[in-house]
Write a protein that holds these residues in place. Sequence first.
Motif, PDB file in Angstrom:
ATOM      1  N   GLY A  29     -89.691-101.497   6.351  1.00  0.00           N
ATOM      2  CA  GLY A  29     -89.456-100.569   7.448  1.00  0.00           C
ATOM      3  C   GLY A  29     -90.642-100.462   8.387  1.00  0.00           C
ATOM      4  O   GLY A  29     -90.487-100.435   9.616  1.00  0.00           O
ATOM      5  N   GLU A  30     -91.851-100.408   7.827  1.00  0.00           N
ATOM      6  CA  GLU A  30     -93.055-100.328   8.658  1.00  0.00           C
ATOM      7  C   GLU A  30     -93.236-101.602   9.480  1.00  0.00           C
ATOM      8  O   GLU A  30     -93.629-101.555  10.650  1.00  0.00           O
ATOM      9  CB  GLU A  30     -94.278-100.092   7.780  1.00  0.00           C
ATOM     10  CG  GLU A  30     -94.339 -98.712   7.148  1.00  0.00           C
ATOM     11  CD  GLU A  30     -94.508 -97.622   8.176  1.00  0.00           C
ATOM     12  OE1 GLU A  30     -95.429 -97.740   9.009  1.00  0.00           O
ATOM     13  OE2 GLU A  30     -93.723 -96.655   8.160  1.00  0.00           O
ATOM     14  N   ARG A  31     -92.961-102.746   8.877  1.00  0.00           N
ATOM     15  CA  ARG A  31     -93.109-104.009   9.601  1.00  0.00           C
ATOM     16  C   ARG A  31     -92.071-104.142  10.712  1.00  0.00           C
ATOM     17  O   ARG A  31     -92.373-104.648  11.803  1.00  0.00           O
ATOM     18  CB  ARG A  31     -93.023-105.170   8.614  1.00  0.00           C
ATOM     19  CG  ARG A  31     -94.298-105.334   7.813  1.00  0.00           C
ATOM     20  CD  ARG A  31     -94.181-106.312   6.678  1.00  0.00           C
ATOM     21  NE  ARG A  31     -95.514-106.679   6.186  1.00  0.00           N
ATOM     22  CZ  ARG A  31     -95.761-107.161   4.986  1.00  0.00           C
ATOM     23  NH1 ARG A  31     -94.758-107.348   4.125  1.00  0.00           N
ATOM     24  NH2 ARG A  31     -96.987-107.470   4.623  1.00  0.00           N
ATOM     25  N   LEU A  32     -90.860-103.692  10.453  1.00  0.00           N
ATOM     26  CA  LEU A  32     -89.843-103.719  11.501  1.00  0.00           C
ATOM     27  C   LEU A  32     -90.225-102.784  12.648  1.00  0.00           C
ATOM     28  O   LEU A  32     -90.021-103.114  13.822  1.00  0.00           O
ATOM     29  CB  LEU A  32     -88.484-103.322  10.921  1.00  0.00           C
ATOM     30  CG  LEU A  32     -87.721-104.422  10.193  1.00  0.00           C
ATOM     31  CD1 LEU A  32     -86.477-103.850   9.521  1.00  0.00           C
ATOM     32  CD2 LEU A  32     -87.329-105.548  11.154  1.00  0.00           C
ATOM     33  N   ALA A  33     -90.754-101.610  12.316  1.00  0.00           N
ATOM     34  CA  ALA A  33     -91.175-100.680  13.370  1.00  0.00           C
ATOM     35  C   ALA A  33     -92.284-101.292  14.216  1.00  0.00           C
ATOM     36  O   ALA A  33     -92.294-101.163  15.440  1.00  0.00           O
ATOM     37  CB  ALA A  33     -91.636 -99.362  12.748  1.00  0.00           C
ATOM     38  N   LEU A  34     -93.230-101.980  13.574  1.00  0.00           N
ATOM     39  CA  LEU A  34     -94.292-102.657  14.315  1.00  0.00           C
ATOM     40  C   LEU A  34     -93.720-103.779  15.173  1.00  0.00           C
ATOM     41  O   LEU A  34     -94.116-103.954  16.340  1.00  0.00           O
ATOM     42  CB  LEU A  34     -95.340-103.205  13.347  1.00  0.00           C
ATOM     43  CG  LEU A  34     -96.478-104.028  13.967  1.00  0.00           C
ATOM     44  CD1 LEU A  34     -97.214-103.233  15.041  1.00  0.00           C
ATOM     45  CD2 LEU A  34     -97.447-104.501  12.882  1.00  0.00           C
ATOM     46  N   ALA A  35     -92.768-104.543  14.633  1.00  0.00           N
ATOM     47  CA  ALA A  35     -92.139-105.611  15.410  1.00  0.00           C
ATOM     48  C   ALA A  35     -91.459-105.050  16.657  1.00  0.00           C
ATOM     49  O   ALA A  35     -91.562-105.615  17.753  1.00  0.00           O
ATOM     50  CB  ALA A  35     -91.124-106.358  14.541  1.00  0.00           C
ATOM     51  N   CYS A  36     -90.793-103.917  16.507  1.00  0.00           N
ATOM     52  CA  CYS A  36     -90.129-103.297  17.654  1.00  0.00           C
ATOM     53  C   CYS A  36     -91.139-102.893  18.715  1.00  0.00           C
ATOM     54  O   CYS A  36     -90.921-103.100  19.916  1.00  0.00           O
ATOM     55  CB  CYS A  36     -89.323-102.083  17.200  1.00  0.00           C
ATOM     56  SG  CYS A  36     -87.821-102.488  16.271  1.00  0.00           S
ATOM     57  N   ARG A  37     -92.265-102.339  18.286  1.00  0.00           N
ATOM     58  CA  ARG A  37     -93.279-101.937  19.261  1.00  0.00           C
ATOM     59  C   ARG A  37     -93.870-103.142  19.979  1.00  0.00           C
ATOM     60  O   ARG A  37     -94.127-103.094  21.189  1.00  0.00           O
ATOM     61  CB  ARG A  37     -94.373-101.114  18.573  1.00  0.00           C
ATOM     62  CG  ARG A  37     -93.885 -99.778  18.046  1.00  0.00           C
ATOM     63  CD  ARG A  37     -95.040 -98.814  17.760  1.00  0.00           C
ATOM     64  NE  ARG A  37     -95.915 -99.271  16.699  1.00  0.00           N
ATOM     65  CZ  ARG A  37     -95.708 -99.056  15.402  1.00  0.00           C
ATOM     66  NH1 ARG A  37     -94.606 -98.430  15.004  1.00  0.00           N
ATOM     67  NH2 ARG A  37     -96.575 -99.473  14.494  1.00  0.00           N
ATOM     68  N   MET A  59     -90.795-114.701  19.531  1.00  0.00           N
ATOM     69  CA  MET A  59     -90.395-114.071  18.287  1.00  0.00           C
ATOM     70  C   MET A  59     -91.213-114.558  17.098  1.00  0.00           C
ATOM     71  O   MET A  59     -91.421-113.824  16.140  1.00  0.00           O
ATOM     72  CB  MET A  59     -88.899-114.292  18.044  1.00  0.00           C
ATOM     73  CG  MET A  59     -88.012-113.534  19.015  1.00  0.00           C
ATOM     74  SD  MET A  59     -88.300-111.733  19.016  1.00  0.00           S
ATOM     75  CE  MET A  59     -89.187-111.526  20.570  1.00  0.00           C
ATOM     76  N   GLU A  60     -91.678-115.793  17.140  1.00  0.00           N
ATOM     77  CA  GLU A  60     -92.551-116.264  16.070  1.00  0.00           C
ATOM     78  C   GLU A  60     -93.849-115.453  16.044  1.00  0.00           C
ATOM     79  O   GLU A  60     -94.367-115.120  14.966  1.00  0.00           O
ATOM     80  CB  GLU A  60     -92.857-117.755  16.243  1.00  0.00           C
ATOM     81  CG  GLU A  60     -91.683-118.682  15.945  1.00  0.00           C
ATOM     82  CD  GLU A  60     -91.353-118.746  14.453  1.00  0.00           C
ATOM     83  OE1 GLU A  60     -92.140-118.235  13.640  1.00  0.00           O
ATOM     84  OE2 GLU A  60     -90.293-119.306  14.119  1.00  0.00           O
ATOM     85  N   THR A  61     -94.364-115.117  17.219  1.00  0.00           N
ATOM     86  CA  THR A  61     -95.582-114.315  17.306  1.00  0.00           C
ATOM     87  C   THR A  61     -95.327-112.897  16.801  1.00  0.00           C
ATOM     88  O   THR A  61     -96.140-112.327  16.066  1.00  0.00           O
ATOM     89  CB  THR A  61     -96.105-114.274  18.749  1.00  0.00           C
ATOM     90  OG1 THR A  61     -96.383-115.615  19.179  1.00  0.00           O
ATOM     91  CG2 THR A  61     -97.363-113.430  18.863  1.00  0.00           C
ATOM     92  N   VAL A  62     -94.205-112.326  17.210  1.00  0.00           N
ATOM     93  CA  VAL A  62     -93.839-110.985  16.737  1.00  0.00           C
ATOM     94  C   VAL A  62     -93.735-110.975  15.214  1.00  0.00           C
ATOM     95  O   VAL A  62     -94.269-110.089  14.538  1.00  0.00           O
ATOM     96  CB  VAL A  62     -92.512-110.515  17.373  1.00  0.00           C
ATOM     97  CG1 VAL A  62     -92.020-109.222  16.706  1.00  0.00           C
ATOM     98  CG2 VAL A  62     -92.678-110.299  18.868  1.00  0.00           C
ATOM     99  N   ALA A  63     -93.046-111.977  14.674  1.00  0.00           N
ATOM    100  CA  ALA A  63     -92.859-112.043  13.225  1.00  0.00           C
ATOM    101  C   ALA A  63     -94.191-112.184  12.505  1.00  0.00           C
ATOM    102  O   ALA A  63     -94.441-111.527  11.484  1.00  0.00           O
ATOM    103  CB  ALA A  63     -91.935-113.205  12.877  1.00  0.00           C
ATOM    104  N   ARG A  64     -95.071-113.003  13.042  1.00  0.00           N
ATOM    105  CA  ARG A  64     -96.357-113.230  12.391  1.00  0.00           C
ATOM    106  C   ARG A  64     -97.222-111.977  12.431  1.00  0.00           C
ATOM    107  O   ARG A  64     -97.802-111.580  11.415  1.00  0.00           O
ATOM    108  CB  ARG A  64     -97.081-114.397  13.070  1.00  0.00           C
ATOM    109  CG  ARG A  64     -98.396-114.769  12.377  1.00  0.00           C
ATOM    110  CD  ARG A  64     -98.985-116.055  12.935  1.00  0.00           C
ATOM    111  NE  ARG A  64     -99.394-115.932  14.338  1.00  0.00           N
ATOM    112  CZ  ARG A  64     -98.735-116.435  15.364  1.00  0.00           C
ATOM    113  NH1 ARG A  64     -97.609-117.118  15.174  1.00  0.00           N
ATOM    114  NH2 ARG A  64     -99.186-116.280  16.603  1.00  0.00           N
ATOM    115  N   HIS A  65     -97.302-111.318  13.586  1.00  0.00           N
ATOM    116  CA  HIS A  65     -98.181-110.158  13.721  1.00  0.00           C
ATOM    117  C   HIS A  65     -97.621-108.904  13.043  1.00  0.00           C
ATOM    118  O   HIS A  65     -98.370-107.954  12.814  1.00  0.00           O
ATOM    119  CB  HIS A  65     -98.461-109.868  15.195  1.00  0.00           C
ATOM    120  CG  HIS A  65     -99.408-110.852  15.824  1.00  0.00           C
ATOM    121  ND1 HIS A  65    -100.700-111.030  15.376  1.00  0.00           N
ATOM    122  CD2 HIS A  65     -99.249-111.718  16.857  1.00  0.00           C
ATOM    123  CE1 HIS A  65    -101.295-111.959  16.103  1.00  0.00           C
ATOM    124  NE2 HIS A  65    -100.438-112.399  17.012  1.00  0.00           N
TER     125      HIS A  65
END
Length: 338
Positions: free
Chosen positions: A270-278, A287-293
Amino acid sequence: MSQDSSHAGRHRVVVIVDENSNPFELGCATEVFGLRRPELGRDLYDFRLCSPEPGILMRDGFFTLTGVAGLEAVAAADTLIVPNRPDVEVPRRPAVLDAIREAHARGTRLVGFCSGAFTLAEAGVLDGRRATAHWQWAGSFRARFPEVRFEQDVLFVDDGDILTAAGSAAALDLGLHIVRRDHGAEVANSVSRRLVFAAHRDGGQRQFIERPVPTVPDESLAPVLAWAQERLDTPLTVADLAARAAVSPATLHRRFRAQLGTTPLAWLTGERLALACRLIERGEARMETVARHSGLGTAANLRALMRREMGVTPSAYRHRFGLTERTARPRAQRPSRR
């Protein structure tokens, strides 16, 4: 926000206040949807209260609410929050139930806080639908409304155009969930900071979370949560969290269940998804960058998790909440990394 405010194009939230309504849930609705948001440079909603009578006596006669609109205000609602009150066995006013039915037929989003689920069920709009209410009324609700798919022991239920929350503070959880759904994670985080409230508790978390008096040494999860939130882009595992907390994975799991009502893995996801959304909201298009970070690994995993947990693809989320959709609007304050 002024009862007389009217802003074309802004999503209008209308709250019906009826006799013996609970002041707390009314306050939650006002805090989330009714306050001005100078920190965002814009207001999120047009907010209005209405009632079936000019003067409404609130729960246990605490005070009388006057000076609000009549039920005709429901006709303009994009989201309608229905009355809740402790006397769940007392039938609601026919005029209130009719207003809810008509709003539902128009496609208005309906929200019930706490015992508001009884109001929605009595109006007949919950048959065959998912809903929740405070755990102490689970038996009564199921007996009266067997056609409703009642979900016990969750904070809130999002069933599309009808959303219901369990008792008291779960109204804030659902309110922030609605803000997140309407305006994205960045804005929801800003609202939660102003409320000094947790930015995100998933609806599936338990209503009743055991919170025993802590013993020495302190068993609070706060230190390990703060540590993990600063390292979401690293390959953290449950074993890593347990090692940081100096406990076994089994003990960590028990503490997460007791204090947060969820598992360590679900919390991390959940925390990682919230960070991805931000990250998406701030303009990252790769999206590869979003997923990695965000620690989600690959774009494929990011897409799968967003579909499963949020019901939306990364590209659809970017289209709705990304910078390209907000170039004409002032930026929200940058949240601290969670």
